[in-house]
Design an enzyme around this catalytic site. Structure first.
Site, mmCIF file in Angstrom:
data_model
loop_
_atom_site.group_PDB
_atom_site.id
_atom_site.type_symbol
_atom_site.label_atom_id
_atom_site.label_comp_id
_atom_site.label_asym_id
_atom_site.label_seq_id
_atom_site.Cartn_x
_atom_site.Cartn_y
_atom_site.Cartn_z
ATOM 1 N N ASN A 1 7.252 -27.797 -40.333
ATOM 2 C CA ASN A 1 8.256 -27.144 -39.497
ATOM 3 C C ASN A 1 8.446 -25.665 -39.833
ATOM 4 O O ASN A 1 8.861 -24.888 -38.975
ATOM 5 C CB ASN A 1 9.595 -27.878 -39.645
ATOM 6 C CG ASN A 1 10.742 -27.115 -39.050
ATOM 7 O OD1 ASN A 1 10.897 -27.034 -37.838
ATOM 8 N ND2 ASN A 1 11.566 -26.523 -39.910
ATOM 9 N N ASP B 1 8.555 -10.339 -33.747
ATOM 10 C CA ASP B 1 8.254 -9.987 -32.360
ATOM 11 C C ASP B 1 8.012 -8.490 -32.161
ATOM 12 O O ASP B 1 8.723 -7.649 -32.724
ATOM 13 C CB ASP B 1 9.392 -10.428 -31.452
ATOM 14 C CG ASP B 1 9.580 -11.937 -31.406
ATOM 15 O OD1 ASP B 1 8.738 -12.651 -31.971
ATOM 16 O OD2 ASP B 1 10.570 -12.392 -30.789
ATOM 17 N N GLN C 1 4.168 -15.778 -24.472
ATOM 18 C CA GLN C 1 5.471 -15.151 -24.317
ATOM 19 C C GLN C 1 5.353 -13.645 -24.546
ATOM 20 O O GLN C 1 4.706 -13.194 -25.494
ATOM 21 C CB GLN C 1 6.487 -15.744 -25.303
ATOM 22 C CG GLN C 1 7.861 -15.096 -25.287
ATOM 23 C CD GLN C 1 8.556 -15.188 -23.940
ATOM 24 O OE1 GLN C 1 8.263 -16.090 -23.158
ATOM 25 N NE2 GLN C 1 9.448 -14.279 -23.648
ATOM 26 N N TYR D 1 3.017 -14.884 -32.509
ATOM 27 C CA TYR D 1 3.645 -16.204 -32.558
ATOM 28 C C TYR D 1 2.981 -17.175 -31.575
ATOM 29 O O TYR D 1 2.698 -18.333 -31.915
ATOM 30 C CB TYR D 1 5.127 -16.055 -32.231
ATOM 31 C CG TYR D 1 5.939 -17.314 -32.366
ATOM 32 C CD1 TYR D 1 6.305 -17.812 -33.619
ATOM 33 C CD2 TYR D 1 6.376 -18.010 -31.236
ATOM 34 C CE1 TYR D 1 7.065 -18.953 -33.741
ATOM 35 C CE2 TYR D 1 7.136 -19.164 -31.348
ATOM 36 C CZ TYR D 1 7.484 -19.628 -32.600
ATOM 37 O OH TYR D 1 8.240 -20.777 -32.727
ATOM 38 N N PRO E 1 8.773 -27.597 -29.183
ATOM 39 C CA PRO E 1 10.138 -27.403 -28.689
ATOM 40 C C PRO E 1 10.221 -26.208 -27.749
ATOM 41 O O PRO E 1 9.487 -25.225 -27.872
ATOM 42 C CB PRO E 1 10.946 -27.111 -29.967
ATOM 43 C CG PRO E 1 10.069 -27.551 -31.101
ATOM 44 C CD PRO E 1 8.670 -27.340 -30.621
#
Length: 241
Positions: free
Chosen positions: A83, A89, A142, A148, A178
């Site tokens: 996890n 970013d 994204q 990421y 998720p």
């Protein structure tokens, strides 16, 4: 026989919810964390579970950490939930090498380090459950997250390959992806940004950590031995592969 589970990044947010759920399911649970001692102490106090400090981006530290957990809990790790992860970013034309490498090390390399530390034991016992936490942004990409998104897409590819290698040894390897979830990672966002995110989610809300934990609980169940190489999306309908 009581199974032993290890959850990385397990003292806060999604990781803590997973650890609590697996403990409620009857597993003996330990968690890993890297640096937040206050959060780790609060987790220990609130749950009574063991929390061990090491850096999952360090291969040797993972080897030593797994051995310590196995020694103190008195058995091999049967369930591993990868996890732990970070975000750094930036748009690619502004992203520096440090931002790229930190995400790759913490979100992708760490998964290899941890799986490598437990896989031989699982193979020798002919049973295991590995769940790797990916992301909706590893599936759809994204803006501002080339690092990421690449790392979390890599988690899915790694999961499929290891599932193929491990199936005949009684080991399942799956991913959970998720969507945007109500954790500390989103807590610092400005309200207009948060509302814009919610507007992209057909369910009209953020996910709850407990909902991610429920998906992990399903995948590590003794009765879930025929599900492997899968990516379970828990994203409120934001992305449907």
């Amino acid at each position: 026989m009581t199974r032993i589970a290890l959850v990385t990044g397990g003292t806060r947010g999604i990781g803590a919810a997973i650890a609590r759920r697996l403990a409620a399911d009857g597993l003996r649970v330990a968690v890993n964390y890297r640096g937040n001692e206050a959060a780790a102490e609060a987790f220990r106090r609130d749950t009574g579970l063991s929390a061990y400090r090491w850096d999952v981006a360090d291969f040797d530290a993972c080897q030593a950490g797994v051995r310590e957990v196995e020694r103190e809990l008195g058995g091999g790790i049967d369930v591993l939930v990868n996890n732990a992860g970070v975000t750094r970013d930036a748009m690619l034309h502004r992203m520096d090498l440090r931002q790229w490498r930190e995400v790759m090390q913490d979100d992708l390399d760490a998964m290899f380090h941890m799986c490598r530390a437990v896989i031989e034991g699982m193979r020798s016992r002919a049973w295991g459950r590995i769940v790797n936490i990916s992301s909706v942004n590893g599936q759809k990409g994204q803006f501002g997250q080339a690092n990421y998104s690449a790392a979390k897409a890599g988690v899915i590819g790694f999961t499929k390959a290891l599932a193929l290698e491990s199936a005949r040894k009684g080991i399942t390897v799956n991913a959970v992806a998720p969507g945007y979830t109500d954790t500390d990672m989103l807590a610092g966002l400005e309200p207009p940004v948060l509302e814009a995110i919610k507007a992209q989610i057909p369910a009209g809300r953020l996910g709850r950590p407990e909902e991610i934990a429920h998906a992990v609980s399903f995948l590590v169940d003794e009765r879930c031995g025929f599900v492997t190489g899968a990516t379970l999306a828990v994203n409120g309908g934001q992305y449907m592969a």
